[in-house]
Write a protein that holds these residues in place. Structure first.
Motif, short mmCIF file in Angstrom:
data_model
loop_
_atom_site.label_atom_id
_atom_site.label_comp_id
_atom_site.label_asym_id
_atom_site.label_seq_id
_atom_site.Cartn_x
_atom_site.Cartn_y
_atom_site.Cartn_z
N ALA A 87 0.89 18.82 -1.28
CA ALA A 87 0.67 18.74 -3.17
C ALA A 87 2.17 18.76 -3.66
O ALA A 87 2.55 19.32 -3.78
CB ALA A 87 0.07 19.78 -2.98
N THR A 88 2.84 18.19 -4.29
CA THR A 88 4.17 17.35 -4.45
C THR A 88 4.07 17.77 -6.53
O THR A 88 2.67 17.48 -6.95
CB THR A 88 4.78 16.29 -4.28
N ALA A 89 5.32 18.67 -6.73
CA ALA A 89 5.14 18.13 -8.14
C ALA A 89 4.74 17.15 -9.15
O ALA A 89 3.86 16.77 -9.61
CB ALA A 89 6.48 18.88 -8.85
N ALA A 90 4.78 15.87 -8.23
CA ALA A 90 4.48 14.58 -8.55
C ALA A 90 3.28 14.55 -9.13
O ALA A 90 3.03 13.56 -9.64
CB ALA A 90 5.28 13.34 -7.81
N ALA A 91 2.35 15.55 -8.13
CA ALA A 91 0.73 14.63 -8.05
C ALA A 91 0.85 15.27 -9.93
O ALA A 91 -0.82 15.64 -9.89
CB ALA A 91 0.15 15.54 -7.23
N VAL A 92 0.76 16.67 -10.24
CA VAL A 92 0.45 16.70 -11.35
C VAL A 92 1.33 16.45 -12.33
O VAL A 92 2.39 16.45 -13.04
CB VAL A 92 1.22 18.66 -11.27
N SER A 93 0.53 15.45 -13.79
CA SER A 93 0.96 14.97 -14.50
C SER A 93 1.19 15.71 -15.93
O SER A 93 0.07 16.44 -15.88
CB SER A 93 -0.20 14.20 -14.68
N THR A 94 2.15 15.20 -16.47
CA THR A 94 2.60 16.16 -17.79
C THR A 94 2.70 15.33 -19.01
O THR A 94 3.76 14.63 -18.51
CB THR A 94 3.65 17.46 -17.65
N ASP A 95 2.90 15.32 -19.79
CA ASP A 95 3.01 14.61 -20.65
C ASP A 95 4.49 14.60 -21.12
O ASP A 95 5.56 15.77 -20.94
CB ASP A 95 2.53 14.81 -22.29
N ALA A 139 -4.63 20.91 -15.07
CA ALA A 139 -3.18 21.01 -14.08
C ALA A 139 -2.01 21.15 -14.65
O ALA A 139 -0.96 22.02 -14.91
CB ALA A 139 -3.18 19.98 -12.93
N GLY A 140 -2.02 19.96 -15.83
CA GLY A 140 -0.85 19.52 -16.55
C GLY A 140 -0.85 21.03 -18.07
O GLY A 140 0.58 21.12 -18.16
N ASP A 141 -1.71 21.24 -18.08
CA ASP A 141 -1.68 21.83 -19.50
C ASP A 141 -1.49 22.95 -18.91
O ASP A 141 -0.25 24.06 -19.44
CB ASP A 141 -3.24 22.58 -20.02
N ARG A 142 -1.41 24.12 -17.58
CA ARG A 142 -0.54 25.19 -16.67
C ARG A 142 0.14 25.20 -16.44
O ARG A 142 1.34 26.15 -16.46
CB ARG A 142 -2.15 25.40 -15.55
N ALA A 143 1.15 24.01 -16.17
CA ALA A 143 2.65 23.20 -15.90
C ALA A 143 3.35 23.68 -17.06
O ALA A 143 4.25 24.99 -17.45
CB ALA A 143 2.77 22.47 -15.45
N TRP A 144 2.65 23.38 -18.76
CA TRP A 144 3.18 23.61 -19.39
C TRP A 144 3.61 24.86 -20.08
O TRP A 144 3.94 25.08 -20.28
CB TRP A 144 2.81 22.95 -20.53
N ARG A 150 13.55 15.99 -12.92
CA ARG A 150 12.75 15.35 -11.58
C ARG A 150 11.68 15.43 -12.57
O ARG A 150 10.99 15.67 -13.32
CB ARG A 150 12.46 16.55 -11.30
N ASN A 151 11.50 14.18 -11.54
CA ASN A 151 9.88 13.35 -11.78
C ASN A 151 10.08 12.96 -13.45
O ASN A 151 8.84 13.38 -13.90
CB ASN A 151 8.82 14.29 -11.14
N GLY A 152 11.30 13.02 -14.01
CA GLY A 152 11.22 12.41 -14.89
C GLY A 152 10.97 13.22 -16.42
O GLY A 152 10.14 13.26 -17.53
N ARG A 153 11.06 14.71 -15.84
CA ARG A 153 11.02 15.99 -16.95
C ARG A 153 12.01 16.82 -16.36
O ARG A 153 12.64 16.70 -15.53
CB ARG A 153 9.29 16.01 -16.72
N ALA A 201 7.84 24.30 -12.81
CA ALA A 201 5.95 25.26 -12.75
C ALA A 201 5.37 23.98 -11.97
O ALA A 201 4.32 24.64 -12.19
CB ALA A 201 6.58 24.76 -14.23
N ALA A 202 5.51 22.79 -12.24
CA ALA A 202 4.12 21.76 -11.68
C ALA A 202 3.93 21.84 -10.58
O ALA A 202 2.99 21.78 -9.79
CB ALA A 202 4.72 20.24 -12.07
#
Length: 348
Positions: free
Chosen positions: A222-230, A295-300, A320-323, A330-331
């Motif tokens: 389960a990598t950071a890239a699996a968590v989508s963030t805006d 998951a994205g909300d929790r990462a933010w 990293r991964n565009g963020r 965190a992701a």
């Protein structure tokens, strides 16, 4: 102490110095079966750590809780007790479950499974430095408590794991995990067999045991890239309150950079882990209003809390991964925790 005091029944547990060192942590409960009790008193459902405060509030002293039992959803005073509080409130409990946080507690648990070959189990039982040992719930396995390995951070990937498992599943080292203590000491006949073992132990120390498993540890699937963030922080209900309550709970419990020999990357990930732990209670509080946090909300939310306690440094300007770097870290932690939660919900 009275005849009804469990401390008179299990002195090897309650009088043990390592257990006493854990006793003041408010992470104790019992392990039981969730759901309503059956008509004959049986307890159907998955076995899991119980919300001890809900259990106690639902009972009069000396009465059996009639359910439904509720799982422990927070790792603090919301659901859990100190060991002394648990002992006083539930003196006849069949076990004592504890949420171990090795890097805070300074102790690990080596969980030896019932199907572990006797020769391997004998080696493990001979390890120097074991400060407490007992039979597991099956009566055929063992729990061994030992100090945190001195070489823990020699293996950065392994140091971030909640559990390290031996390849055959014969034993595992627990770092950030529930442990159900039976309080039943290892029988004298087994201790005698270990003492009489003719062959020298194949594992010389807890550090060697850890290194053998840690060297094979891999980054989580389960990598950071699996968590989508805006691209920017979305509107998250009660975000400010969640961040504030997370910081209030975690601030005095954060490790310092010197605890990691000033390796700032390892220190930052430790801070993220502590913040994530303290974020669970407010997340649950607001979830009862029907809010669902992705998951994205929790990462933010974790990222925003981290910005308040982690000083900026040049690496944080990287992406990293565009963020932003810290948001990606965190992701990564959210992804790892989500993946390991499946394992953490097994029977205890």
């Amino acid at each position: 102490m009275t005849a009804d005091d469990p401390r008179t029944w299990f002195p090897a547990f309650y009088d043990n110095a390592a257990i006493r060192a854990l006793a003041a942590a408010c992470r104790w409960t019992i392990s039981g079966r969730l759901g309503e009790l059956g008509p004959d008193g049986e307890e159907p459902g998955r076995k899991a750590p119980i919300d001890a405060r809900h259990l106690i509030d639902g009972c009069n002293p000396g009465c059996r809780h009639t359910g439904p039992l509720r799982g422990a959803f927070a790792l603090d005073t919301t659901c859990l007790l100190t060991l002394d509080e648990l002992t006083a409130a539930l003196p006849h409990a069949a076990n004592a479950a504890f949420y171990l946080q090795a890097q805070t507690d300074g102790l690990i648990v080596i969980d030896i499974e019932p199907d572990c070959p006797p020769a391997v189990a004998t080696d493990l039982l001979q390890l120097p430095g074991i400060v407490y040992s007992e039979l597991s719930m099956s009566g055929r396995g063992f729990h061994l408590v030992a100090p945190l390995p001195a070489n823990l951070h020699d293996f950065p990937v392994a140091a971030e794991k909640r559990v390290l498992r031996e390849v055959h599943g014969w034993y595992e080292i627990l770092f950030d995990h529930w442990v159900t203590f039976t309080r039943n000491p290892v029988p004298d006949r087994i201790i005698g067999h270990v003492a009489a073992a003719a062959s020298p132990a194949q594992i010389a120390s807890v550090e060697e045991l850890y290194a053998g498993l840690a060297a094979k540890a891999r980054e989580s699937a389960a990598t950071a890239a699996a968590v989508s963030t805006d691209a920017s922080m979305p509107e998250i209900p009660y975000a400010a309150r969640i961040v504030e309550q997370t910081l209030d709970g975690a601030r005095d419990r954060l490790k310092l950079p010197e605890d990691f020999e000033h390796d700032l990357s390892r220190w930052e990930f430790s801070v993220l882990g502590t913040l994530y732990h303290w974020m669970q209670a407010p997340l649950h509080t607001y979830s009862v209003f029907g809010v669902r946090y992705s998951a994205g909300d929790r990462a933010w939310l974790l990222y925003r809390a981290a910005l308040d306690v982690i000083p900026p440094r040049p690496k944080h300007t990287q992406r990293r991964n565009g963020r932003p770097f810290l948001l990606d870290r965190a992701a990564a932690l959210v992804a790892e925790r989500e993946a390991s939660d499946v394992y953490a919900q097994r029977d205890f």
